[in-house]
Motif scaffolding. Structure first.
Motif, PDB file in Angstrom:
ATOM      1  N   VAL A  10      95.502 -62.376  -0.028  1.00 58.18           N
ATOM      2  CA  VAL A  10      95.822 -63.711   0.485  1.00 58.18           C
ATOM      3  C   VAL A  10      95.353 -63.880   1.930  1.00 58.18           C
ATOM      4  O   VAL A  10      94.613 -64.811   2.259  1.00 58.18           O
ATOM      5  CB  VAL A  10      97.341 -63.980   0.385  1.00 58.18           C
ATOM      6  CG1 VAL A  10      97.665 -65.356   0.955  1.00 58.18           C
ATOM      7  CG2 VAL A  10      97.810 -63.869  -1.058  1.00 58.18           C
ATOM      8  N   PHE A  11      95.796 -62.975   2.802  1.00 57.79           N
ATOM      9  CA  PHE A  11      95.523 -63.136   4.231  1.00 57.79           C
ATOM     10  C   PHE A  11      94.033 -63.045   4.540  1.00 57.79           C
ATOM     11  O   PHE A  11      93.483 -63.924   5.224  1.00 57.79           O
ATOM     12  CB  PHE A  11      96.288 -62.077   5.027  1.00 57.79           C
ATOM     13  CG  PHE A  11      95.960 -62.070   6.487  1.00 57.79           C
ATOM     14  CD1 PHE A  11      96.438 -63.073   7.315  1.00 57.79           C
ATOM     15  CD2 PHE A  11      95.159 -61.074   7.041  1.00 57.79           C
ATOM     16  CE1 PHE A  11      96.120 -63.077   8.669  1.00 57.79           C
ATOM     17  CE2 PHE A  11      94.843 -61.076   8.383  1.00 57.79           C
ATOM     18  CZ  PHE A  11      95.325 -62.082   9.194  1.00 57.79           C
ATOM     19  N   PRO A  45     103.359 -56.060   0.899  1.00 57.35           N
ATOM     20  CA  PRO A  45     102.612 -56.647   2.021  1.00 57.35           C
ATOM     21  C   PRO A  45     101.132 -56.248   2.026  1.00 57.35           C
ATOM     22  O   PRO A  45     100.283 -57.011   2.503  1.00 57.35           O
ATOM     23  CB  PRO A  45     103.340 -56.118   3.264  1.00 57.35           C
ATOM     24  CG  PRO A  45     104.126 -54.947   2.795  1.00 57.35           C
ATOM     25  CD  PRO A  45     104.481 -55.227   1.377  1.00 57.35           C
ATOM     26  N   TRP A  46     100.809 -55.053   1.489  1.00 59.46           N
ATOM     27  CA  TRP A  46      99.406 -54.649   1.413  1.00 59.46           C
ATOM     28  C   TRP A  46      98.618 -55.587   0.501  1.00 59.46           C
ATOM     29  O   TRP A  46      97.536 -56.060   0.857  1.00 59.46           O
ATOM     30  CB  TRP A  46      99.313 -53.213   0.914  1.00 59.46           C
ATOM     31  CG  TRP A  46      97.919 -52.742   0.646  1.00 59.46           C
ATOM     32  CD1 TRP A  46      96.888 -52.683   1.549  1.00 59.46           C
ATOM     33  CD2 TRP A  46      97.390 -52.289  -0.608  1.00 59.46           C
ATOM     34  NE1 TRP A  46      95.747 -52.202   0.937  1.00 59.46           N
ATOM     35  CE2 TRP A  46      96.027 -51.940  -0.389  1.00 59.46           C
ATOM     36  CE3 TRP A  46      97.929 -52.107  -1.876  1.00 59.46           C
ATOM     37  CZ2 TRP A  46      95.212 -51.459  -1.398  1.00 59.46           C
ATOM     38  CZ3 TRP A  46      97.120 -51.613  -2.887  1.00 59.46           C
ATOM     39  CH2 TRP A  46      95.784 -51.306  -2.647  1.00 59.46           C
ATOM     40  N   GLY A  51      92.263 -49.350   5.417  1.00 55.59           N
ATOM     41  CA  GLY A  51      92.981 -49.537   6.676  1.00 55.59           C
ATOM     42  C   GLY A  51      94.251 -50.339   6.493  1.00 55.59           C
ATOM     43  O   GLY A  51      95.302 -50.003   7.063  1.00 55.59           O
ATOM     44  N   ASN A  52      94.198 -51.416   5.697  1.00 49.72           N
ATOM     45  CA  ASN A  52      95.403 -52.206   5.424  1.00 49.72           C
ATOM     46  C   ASN A  52      96.455 -51.389   4.693  1.00 49.72           C
ATOM     47  O   ASN A  52      97.657 -51.542   4.946  1.00 49.72           O
ATOM     48  CB  ASN A  52      95.033 -53.441   4.592  1.00 49.72           C
ATOM     49  CG  ASN A  52      94.749 -54.653   5.457  1.00 49.72           C
ATOM     50  OD1 ASN A  52      95.650 -55.247   6.027  1.00 49.72           O
ATOM     51  ND2 ASN A  52      93.479 -54.987   5.572  1.00 49.72           N
ATOM     52  N   LEU A  53      96.009 -50.532   3.786  1.00 46.21           N
ATOM     53  CA  LEU A  53      96.958 -49.691   3.059  1.00 46.21           C
ATOM     54  C   LEU A  53      97.686 -48.742   4.007  1.00 46.21           C
ATOM     55  O   LEU A  53      98.922 -48.608   3.946  1.00 46.21           O
ATOM     56  CB  LEU A  53      96.226 -48.893   1.985  1.00 46.21           C
ATOM     57  CG  LEU A  53      97.078 -47.900   1.184  1.00 46.21           C
ATOM     58  CD1 LEU A  53      98.187 -48.626   0.441  1.00 46.21           C
ATOM     59  CD2 LEU A  53      96.207 -47.108   0.221  1.00 46.21           C
ATOM     60  N   VAL A  54      96.946 -48.099   4.906  1.00 42.67           N
ATOM     61  CA  VAL A  54      97.558 -47.159   5.854  1.00 42.67           C
ATOM     62  C   VAL A  54      98.513 -47.883   6.792  1.00 42.67           C
ATOM     63  O   VAL A  54      99.646 -47.431   7.039  1.00 42.67           O
ATOM     64  CB  VAL A  54      96.463 -46.416   6.646  1.00 42.67           C
ATOM     65  CG1 VAL A  54      97.087 -45.564   7.746  1.00 42.67           C
ATOM     66  CG2 VAL A  54      95.628 -45.545   5.722  1.00 42.67           C
ATOM     67  N   LEU A  55      98.082 -49.016   7.325  1.00 40.74           N
ATOM     68  CA  LEU A  55      98.917 -49.754   8.279  1.00 40.74           C
ATOM     69  C   LEU A  55     100.184 -50.294   7.612  1.00 40.74           C
ATOM     70  O   LEU A  55     101.286 -50.220   8.185  1.00 40.74           O
ATOM     71  CB  LEU A  55      98.118 -50.894   8.890  1.00 40.74           C
ATOM     72  CG  LEU A  55      96.997 -50.485   9.851  1.00 40.74           C
ATOM     73  CD1 LEU A  55      96.147 -51.686  10.231  1.00 40.74           C
ATOM     74  CD2 LEU A  55      97.572 -49.832  11.099  1.00 40.74           C
ATOM     75  N   ASN A  56     100.049 -50.835   6.402  1.00 34.44           N
ATOM     76  CA  ASN A  56     101.235 -51.351   5.716  1.00 34.44           C
ATOM     77  C   ASN A  56     102.145 -50.231   5.228  1.00 34.44           C
ATOM     78  O   ASN A  56     103.356 -50.425   5.117  1.00 34.44           O
ATOM     79  CB  ASN A  56     100.805 -52.233   4.541  1.00 34.44           C
ATOM     80  CG  ASN A  56     100.396 -53.620   4.988  1.00 34.44           C
ATOM     81  OD1 ASN A  56     101.218 -54.430   5.399  1.00 34.44           O
ATOM     82  ND2 ASN A  56      99.096 -53.892   4.919  1.00 34.44           N
ATOM     83  N   LEU A  57     101.568 -49.062   4.958  1.00 33.09           N
ATOM     84  CA  LEU A  57     102.406 -47.909   4.621  1.00 33.09           C
ATOM     85  C   LEU A  57     103.247 -47.507   5.827  1.00 33.09           C
ATOM     86  O   LEU A  57     104.440 -47.184   5.683  1.00 33.09           O
ATOM     87  CB  LEU A  57     101.524 -46.745   4.169  1.00 33.09           C
ATOM     88  CG  LEU A  57     102.255 -45.485   3.690  1.00 33.09           C
ATOM     89  CD1 LEU A  57     103.120 -45.797   2.469  1.00 33.09           C
ATOM     90  CD2 LEU A  57     101.253 -44.379   3.367  1.00 33.09           C
ATOM     91  N   ALA A  58     102.647 -47.529   7.019  1.00 35.35           N
ATOM     92  CA  ALA A  58     103.406 -47.243   8.240  1.00 35.35           C
ATOM     93  C   ALA A  58     104.510 -48.274   8.434  1.00 35.35           C
ATOM     94  O   ALA A  58     105.645 -47.929   8.821  1.00 35.35           O
ATOM     95  CB  ALA A  58     102.468 -47.233   9.447  1.00 35.35           C
TER      96      ALA A  58
END
Length: 329
Positions: free
Chosen positions: A203-204, A196-197, A226-233
């Protein structure tokens, strides 16, 4: 028992179906095509969940009966008798679909909370002052860019896509990725979060006018990090909740087939509860916004109410499903 279960879910579903059809007709007459499409989506979700919950019972019961016989025959050679959730020859869990829905929903909820907290932090700390540090300028750019402007304008659609995508990723993880990974649920979920990251930054963000890797946001490396941290969560939450025996049993593992049967039933009821809560919340939100708050956007209120309803449905379904079923005769 089958008739009682069908009545418990079927009668409220029939009522919701009637209410939904009435809303569709009313919204069509008012030319509110967004609300019409949303209501149709709610009814489809409810119908699929009802069909899944009823039709899966016989298959799960047969599997558990076979597992119980196998466990009894092998009990002499087992010290503690620890069992894991039953798997199909493909490596998938027997309840992979319902568990993927539930874990995807939980992971998306965690992701949503993280996004809200990060956005608020960036909004408060960020500034476009020339004397400010580059970090604070980056934070300002995160909350003032074409992507966030588009999200504000299309918030109802954005919320629908956000939760739908999160649940679809949960189904992807449960059905195809998790069986091919090894280690604990946390490790598998963390590895899966890479997918998803990459979708988010490749893409997004470009689709939202954020540019490749978020370069168009002019926020330095923060969009990628930031996307990496959020998708890791998201991935860790997804993997943790998918490894259900670690958090829904006293010992952190399944002790016997009966306990596994109760836990799997809880998950099945939880997944139906999520869908049922989405339908109830969405329909109530539409009716409430149109009746009591004419100035509010009915679609936005309906989406928010559907999200709240899905959370309530998950909690109630999880609790109700832990009650052992009566013996079938």
């Amino acid at each position: 028992m089958d008739i009682r279960r069908l009545s418990a879910w079927g009668l409220p579903s029939l009522f919701l179906m009637i209410v939904g059809v009435i809303l569709i007709v009313v919204n069509l007459l008012d030319s509110k095509y967004g609300e019409v499409a949303f209501t149709i989506g709610l009814l489809v979700v409810g119908a699929i969940a009802l069909f899944y919950g009823v039709s899966n019972d016989h298959q799960n019961d047969e599997l558990h009966e076979r597992e119980a016989r196998q466990e009894k025959s092998a009990s002499a050679s087992n010290d503690g008798g620890t069992s894991s959730m039953s798997r199909m020859p493909s490596g998938r869990r027997v309840d992979w679909l319902s568990m993927g829905v539930v874990a995807g929903f939980v992971g998306t909820t965690v992701l949503t909370v993280g996004i809200m907290a990060a956005y608020e932090f960036a909004r408060v700390i960020g500034t476009n002052s020339d004397s400010a540090s580059f970090f604070r300028n980056w934070l300002y750019s995160l909350t003032h860019n074409p992507a966030t402007d588009t999200a504000r304008v299309n918030l109802p659609v954005g919320l629908i896509l956000h939760f739908s995508t999160g649940i679809l990723f949960g189904i992807l993880y449960a059905g195809w990725i998790e069986p091919r990974l090894s280690g604990s649920g946390l490790r598998r979920g963390a590895i899966f979060s890479i997918i998803p990251w990459l979708v988010s930054i490749l893409v997004f963000l470009p689709l939202m006018d954020g540019g490749f890797l978020g370069i168009g946001l002019h926020a330095g490396p923060l969009p990628v990090i930031g996307n990496l941290v959020l998708n890791l969560a998201y991935g860790i939450s997804l993997g943790f909740f998918y490894a259900v025996e670690q958090w829904q049993t006293d010992s952190g593992r399944l002790e016997d087939a009966d306990e596994g049967r109760i836990v799997e039933r809880s998950l099945r009821v939880s997944s139906i509860g999520v869908a049922f809560g989405v339908v109830c919340g969405g329909l109530i939100g539409q009716i409430g916004a149109s009746t009591f708050s004419p100035g509010q956007d009915p679609l936005l209120v309906a989406v928010i109410a559907a999200i709240i309803g899905s959370f309530i449905g998950f909690m109630l379904g999880s609790y109700a499903g832990l009650t052992p079923e009566a013996d079938r005769s």
